[in-house]
Design a protein around this motif. Structure first.
Motif, PDB file in Angstrom:
ATOM      1  N   ALA A 224       0.831  -1.214   0.000  1.00  0.00           N
ATOM      2  CA  ALA A 224       0.000   0.000   0.000  1.00  0.00           C
ATOM      3  C   ALA A 224       0.862   1.259   0.000  1.00  0.00           C
ATOM      4  CB  ALA A 224      -0.958  -0.039   1.190  1.00  0.00           C
ATOM      5  N   PRO A 225       1.769   1.417   0.975  1.00  0.00           N
ATOM      6  CA  PRO A 225       2.595   2.633   0.909  1.00  0.00           C
ATOM      7  C   PRO A 225       3.572   2.634  -0.259  1.00  0.00           C
ATOM      8  CG  PRO A 225       3.267   1.245   2.743  1.00  0.00           C
ATOM      9  CD  PRO A 225       2.018   0.641   2.192  1.00  0.00           C
TER      10      PRO A 225
ATOM     11  N   THR B 168       3.020   1.468  -3.275  1.00  0.00           N
ATOM     12  CA  THR B 168       2.269   1.968  -4.422  1.00  0.00           C
ATOM     13  C   THR B 168       2.147   3.478  -4.339  1.00  0.00           C
ATOM     14  OG1 THR B 168       0.991  -0.039  -4.139  1.00  0.00           O
ATOM     15  CG2 THR B 168       0.203   1.521  -5.776  1.00  0.00           C
ATOM     16  N   ALA B 169       1.860   3.944  -3.135  1.00  0.00           N
ATOM     17  CA  ALA B 169       1.767   5.392  -2.954  1.00  0.00           C
ATOM     18  C   ALA B 169       3.073   6.057  -3.358  1.00  0.00           C
ATOM     19  CB  ALA B 169       1.434   5.712  -1.501  1.00  0.00           C
TER      20      ALA B 169
ATOM     21  N   THR C 256      -1.400   9.717  -0.401  1.00  0.00           N
ATOM     22  CA  THR C 256      -0.780   9.388   0.887  1.00  0.00           C
ATOM     23  C   THR C 256      -1.826   8.925   1.887  1.00  0.00           C
ATOM     24  OG1 THR C 256       0.929  11.027   0.507  1.00  0.00           O
ATOM     25  CG2 THR C 256       0.602  10.319   2.767  1.00  0.00           C
TER      26      THR C 256
ATOM     27  N   ALA D 215      -3.385   5.522   1.044  1.00  0.00           N
ATOM     28  CA  ALA D 215      -2.441   4.437   1.328  1.00  0.00           C
ATOM     29  C   ALA D 215      -2.351   4.203   2.827  1.00  0.00           C
ATOM     30  CB  ALA D 215      -1.066   4.781   0.766  1.00  0.00           C
TER      31      ALA D 215
ATOM     32  N   SER E 163      -5.554   2.517   4.038  1.00  0.00           N
ATOM     33  CA  SER E 163      -5.709   1.111   3.665  1.00  0.00           C
ATOM     34  C   SER E 163      -4.681   0.259   4.398  1.00  0.00           C
ATOM     35  CB  SER E 163      -5.602   0.939   2.150  1.00  0.00           C
ATOM     36  OG  SER E 163      -4.484   1.604   1.664  1.00  0.00           O
TER      37      SER E 163
ATOM     38  N   ALA F 239       6.621   7.696   2.322  1.00  0.00           N
ATOM     39  CA  ALA F 239       5.900   6.468   1.958  1.00  0.00           C
ATOM     40  C   ALA F 239       6.849   5.277   1.949  1.00  0.00           C
ATOM     41  CB  ALA F 239       5.242   6.643   0.594  1.00  0.00           C
TER      42      ALA F 239
ATOM     43  N   THR G 140       6.998   1.909   4.445  1.00  0.00           N
ATOM     44  CA  THR G 140       7.087   0.551   3.885  1.00  0.00           C
ATOM     45  C   THR G 140       8.183  -0.220   4.591  1.00  0.00           C
ATOM     46  OG1 THR G 140       6.550   1.542   1.760  1.00  0.00           O
ATOM     47  CG2 THR G 140       7.276  -0.742   1.741  1.00  0.00           C
TER      48      THR G 140
END
Lengths: 497, 125, 495
Positions: C13-14, C16-17, C35, C38, C41, C118, C122
């Motif tokens: 999720a992060p 991808t952000a 942001t 992400a 989620s 981000a 991760t």
């Protein structure tokens, strides 16, 4: 089709030699025709190397007898897991360099010289292929010389007059090295009466005690150490890398130095054997000590440089130390790390030198201190530098980390804790010289950033750089793929089946 | 003692000569200031290696390696090193050619042919 | 979609952000939405894993065969969840706060800022979910590198200097961690975390295992134990959301997380005790707790005082581990989230004061509580919380730690805890006094000071509410999770 594939080992040498002539002819018709021919020839070689690699991986070692004469009468070409891997790596680098050269060559090569430039460029690549696949040690010498002569010419072909002197110095030291190599080969021939590498390996153990064999080993080691610029025999390298045209630096820093390292490993492990270097003539410890010094000294010297290309050149000396380090440890894991580092260093150093070239291409800047704020005008180029630089430092999960991990693991397994520590300190020093550039590019004073309001580098240069930068990451994440080839290659080197 | 050494020298004089020549060549390569003299040193160095190969190929009393009436039983010198040296000579000539052309270009650029002077000229902006 | 992929998705999720943020970088609102989506989620994914973990399950997934000794593998277990839950929830709040902060101060390079943020989260999630030392190391190094641009964000020579220090300490530590990982692998042939530890007394000589532990401690220099703490106060040049991130969400927390992981899942408490490593750790921790508190006392810059407070507070966790008793380790584990929630409030408060007044020195803050009542009250509440007063969650960790000290029969450690609590009060209450009660010599200096924007106030209020909520419901989820984790280490025996 199969008949063609069976002839590929020789075609990979013959086609580019013919290609070099074609480049000359095409250049006579129109200067612009020479580049496409070069690109086509190198593409062919790259494709052929991929086919050969897959053939070796499925069908085992390929022996090709030139003219149908089996050794010891004829010259043999041998492709095993080790050299077909090296072949793919260097031809991939050569291909990317050739793509980069479409616009990059114009940076240093005047238009009227492009045709001979590409001819020599092609000959250099051919010589490298020959060095990689030959199974005959005198033939190896011949290809070393073809490569070297082409490299001398290319280094000297820069715009600046200094490149002439760099080329001349390279020539002098390179010729001394070649002299030692051929002398060593002579001693080997005296001791065994053969020049075929396979037969040498089989016949040498009988005469391991002879002074002749020791002399041969020493001469070959000194010769190759000069050629790979193994500290303290590196004196030709910084000038040659700094003053030569950007394209040439990329090619010799990636392909030439890697193939020479390959040849050295080949001679040490496949002509002499692991038993010889550990028992009959214990040199691994000496190599390890010098490699450790090389790692630290190269990095320290790199830290002291302001010229980006020269900094990267000293970094190469340090990184060459890593490969020699693997030879010094000489166990399975360390050698896997060493071979992985051959690929890793080719990929990341290629990327870094390309970036250095692109910065010169767009801004004319060579000094690191002038690069402040460059990330604003050339964001993709600088991002590639950051990624390849991270790989150079050995930040996981990049490929540079993977090879370093294997080397450290091999050293610890061999009980060489101090050597492992040196390796780790070396990567810390790499962080210093790489990070200095990144810091200036990204976080330098914002007002000076306005000085370079040029556009991003052209696409034909950007694409190879981005491919290499992405490879730094992807090869690291999917490191098991190269290791599937490297694993058997190292087993082969260490005398296993 | 001295006689022994002398005898050793005499019994292998061909190799000793090769080594002496090689050292002369290396000396010229490293110590000579003049770039052309360096190239001459390089050539001496290479020639010494040629001599070394040729002399170890020699068989006492051997003839030229051609087909003789005696057939394969004839005593002839080893032809392979000769062949190798033909190749090495070609390589040596190429290197000399490249080196000389570089010296010519350096002379055109800087109007000097001496290493020390060259360093001095280069240091000037 | 099965449960197995959830740890991976929580990382993706992060990530991808991070890919999207530079793409949409020019459109600020879109970039900030990326942001926030992400972050939201990621919280949901972590929460989705919670029931399974609370039942004592584990979620494992192997991503890539990476290296001998460790695939790139993720595993969510109870202890990992403590960190993951803390980090993900606080990152969501921190993102909201960052948006307010960065916009209010019109900071430059906001795209780079959110991009690095981000990736950093991760990496933090990767550390929380790493199944072996190699994976832990990989994410640990990524975290080091990607937080550097955040630390030097302002780009002044002073910041660059601090950044170099930051990098030197953390990369040096990373190298020690790599060496420790390699040695561990050579000794045992594995690096996979096993509850109760996989190193055995026979794995190597006692001396080598002790040296290895020191190497691990050097590796976890992110825990900012003294005398290797200097990077943390230096890193205070960073924008305040970054400081909050370093102190509460990821970086130092990752350091102490690593220490607990190694103690419980590599060495095991028995081996630690047999090797006398508990004592080593106790000495380091006690020294750090007391010295850092004294340093904090002498510091007038608010953020730097908070930094020393963190150094001191995080060593509570080391202290808890060093006791090698159930209560001690429980206290250590729950102190990670409880301290994080309170400390992030303090940093949020400090940032709000910077935005509202531009002041950083405590002595300049007289009376600002009048103009910024919400910020000042929340700051005071969190400060009281960290001192261990009810009704704030940190009380529990302190109680457990004290209990652990008694359990271990180490009354000196109890003395350290008490002394440090006194010092906590000594360096926090003057701040509260200055802000809320003291009057400036000249009331006009307060003119023009306004409360911070809503984007910043909401996270501050939420973290305080959370801290109080954890006081009234300490079991859910952190104490329960630590109970499960402890049972794992002790081989199934619940405390």
């Amino acid at each position: 089709m199969n008949a063609v594939i069976a002839q590929l080992p020789v075609l990979i040498l013959v086609v580019p030699i013919v290609g070099a002539l074609l480049i000359l002819l095409a250049g006579k018709v129109n200067r612009n025709f020479s580049y496409p021919v070069t690109l086509a020839t190198i593409s062919f070689q790259f494709a052929a190397s991929l086919i050969l690699l897959s053939a070796v991986m499925t069908g085992g070692t390929i022996h090709y007898y030139l003219g149908g004469w089996p050794p010891p009468m004829g010259i043999e070409l041998v492709l095993d897991a080790f050299n077909s891997f090296v072949l793919v790596v260097i031809l991939a680098m050569a291909l990317l360099t050739a793509v980069w050269a479409r616009q990059g060559a114009a940076l240093d090569i005047p238009p009227e010289k492009t045709v001979p430039f590409f001819v020599v460029f092609q000959l250099l690549v051919t010589g490298l292929c020959g060095m990689t696949i030959t199974g005959d040690i005198f033939n190896l010498y011949v290809f070393v010389e073809i490569t070297s002569i082409a490299a001398y010419v290319l280094v000297a072909s820069g715009r600046g007059a200094r490149s002439l002197i760099a080329g001349f110095n390279y020539l002098v030291l390179g010729s001394i090295a070649a002299g030692f190599i051929v002398l060593g080969i002579g001693y080997l021939y005296v001791a065994t009466g053969t020049l075929n590498m396979g037969e040498l390996a089989a016949m040498l153990p009988a005469s391991y005690g002879l002074a002749t064999v020791h002399a041969a080993f020493l001469f070959l080691m000194i010769g190759f150490s000069i050629k790979v610029a193994f500290f303290p025999l590196h004196l030709w390298l910084p000038d040659a890398y700094t003053e030569s045209p950007a394209v040439v630096t990329i090619l010799i820093a990636t392909a030439t130095s890697k193939v020479t390292a390959y040849a050295m490993i080949r001679v040490i492990f496949s002509v002499f054997t692991p038993q010889y270097i550990t028992e009959s003539f214990p040199v691994t410890e000496v190599i390890l000590i010098i490699a450790a010094i090389a790692i630290i000294a190269g990095a320290v010297l790199a830290i002291a440089q302001d010229n980006l290309k020269r900094m990267l050149a000293y970094s190469s000396i340090s990184q060459m130390g890593y490969i020699m380090f693997a030879i010094g440890i000489a166990n399975q894991i360390a050698l896997e790390g060493g071979l992985l580092h051959i690929m890793a260093h080719a990929v990341m150093k290629g990327c870094l030198f390309m970036v250095a070239g692109m910065i010169i291409y767009r801004t004319g800047i060579t000094g690191i201190h002038q690069m402040s704020g460059l990330s604003r005008t050339m964001p993709l180029t600088c991002a590639a530098f950051a990624l390849a630089g991270a790989s150079m430092i050995g930040i996981p999960p990049t490929i540079g980390f993977m090879s370093k991990y294997y080397l450290v693991l091999g050293a610890v397994e061999a009980g060489q804790y101090l050597a492992a520590a040196v390796l780790l300190i070396g990567s810390l020093l790499a962080a210093v010289y790489i990070w200095r550039v990144i810091e200036i590019m990204y976080f330098g004073d914002h007002h000076e950033g306005a000085l370079h309001s040029g556009p991003e580098a052209p696409l034909s240069m950007l694409v190879p750089v981005l491919i290499l930068a992405a490879s730094c990451l992807l090869l690291g994440l999917f490191v098991d793929i190269p290791l599937e080839i490297i694993g058997p290659a190292v087993t082969l080197l260490l005398g296993g089946s | 003692m001295i006689e022994d050494l002398f005898a050793l020298f005499l019994s292998r004089y061909n190799y000793w000569m090769a080594i002496i020549l090689m050292l002369i060549g290396l000396y010229a390569l490293i110590a000579k200031q003049n770039l052309v003299k360096k190239i001459i040193g390089l050539n001496i160095f290479q020639t010494a290696i040629f001599l070394f190969y040729i002399s170890f190929a020699d068989v006492t009393g051997g003839t030229a390696p051609i087909y003789l009436p005696e057939g394969p039983g004839a005593l002839y010198v080893n032809p392979l090193p000769h062949v190798l040296m033909l190749t090495a000579i070609v390589v040596g000539v190429s290197i000399t050619a490249v080196a000389l052309s570089l010296v010519v270009r350096i002379y055109q650029e800087y109007k000097v042919m001496d290493e020390d002077e060259l360093l001095e000229v280069m240091r000037r902006p | 979609m099965t449960l197995d992929t959830l740890p991976l998705l929580a990382l993706l999720a992060p990530l991808t952000a991070a890919v999207l943020i530079p793409v949409v970088g020019r459109h600020e609102n879109l970039r900030e939405s990326v942001t926030l989506i992400a972050a939201g989620s990621m919280v949901l994914m972590v929460l989705a894993m919670l029931p399974e973990i609370l039942e004592g399950g584990r979620i494992s997934i192997t991503l890539l065969p990476l290296l001998p000794g460790g695939d790139l593998a993720l595993r969510a277990d109870a202890f990992g969840m403590i960190f993951a839950l803390t980090a993900s929830v606080l990152w969501l709040l921190n993102s909201v706060y960052s948006i307010g902060y960065m916009r209010a101060l019109r900071e430059h390079d906001q795209t780079r800022f959110f991009f690095c943020f981000a990736i950093a989260i991760t990496a933090a999630m990767g550390i929380a979910f790493s199944a072996n030392l190699v994976t832990l190391f990989v994410f640990y190094e990524i975290l080091t590198l990607i937080t550097y641009p955040l630390v030097v964000h302002v780009g002044t020579p002073e910041a660059m200097q601090a950044g170099r220090k930051y990098l030197a300490y953390l990369l040096g530590g990373g190298i020690c961690l790599l060496a420790a990982t390699v040695v561990t692998y050579t000794l045992t042939g594995t690096t996979e975390f096993i509850p109760g530890g996989f190193l055995a007394a026979g794995s190597g000589t006692a001396l080598s295992l002790q040296v290895l532990f020191i190497l691990f401690m050097a590796g976890f220099v992110k825990a900012a134990w003294m005398p290797f703490h200097a990077w943390l106060p230096a890193a205070m040049v960073a924008p305040t959301p970054v400081s909050a991130f370093l102190h509460a969400v990821a970086v130092v927390t990752a350091g102490v997380f690593g220490v607990v992981r190694v103690a419980g899942w590599v060495y095991g408490t028995d081996l630690m005790a047999a090797l006398g490593l508990g004592t080593v750790l106790a000495i380091i921790a006690s020294f750090t707790i007391i010295t850092a508190s004294l340093f904090a006392l002498a510091e007038d810059n608010l953020k730097r005082r908070l930094a020393y407070s963190t150094v001191s507070q995080l060593s509570y966790i080391l202290l808890g581990v060093s006791m090698l008793s159930t209560a001690g380790i429980t206290g250590a584990m729950v102190h990670i989230p409880f301290h994080a929630f309170l400390k992030i409030t303090l940093f949020f408060g400090a940032g709000a004061i910077i935005v509202g007044t531009g002041r950083e020195a405590i002595s300049d803050m007289r009376g600002i509580g009048q103009k910024m009542p919400v910020t000042a009250v929340m700051f005071a509440a969190a400060a009281a919380g960290i001192c261990g007063l009810p009704p704030f969650c940190a009380l529990f960790s302190k109680v457990f730690l004290s209990l652990g000290a008694v359990q271990a029969g180490e009354l000196i450690l109890l003395g350290v805890i008490i002394a440090s609590s006194v010092l906590n009060v000594a360096y926090f209450f003057p701040i509260i006094y200055t802000m809320l009660i003291a009057r400036p010599s000249d009331e006009r200096t307060l003119d023009g000071i306004r409360e911070a924007p809503l984007f910043m106030l909401i996270p501050i209020i939420l973290t305080v509410i959370a801290s109080i909520a954890f006081f009234f419901s300490p079991g859910m989820p952190f104490l329960d999770l630590s109970g499960i984790a402890l049972a794992e280490i002790n081989g199934g025996v619940l405390p």
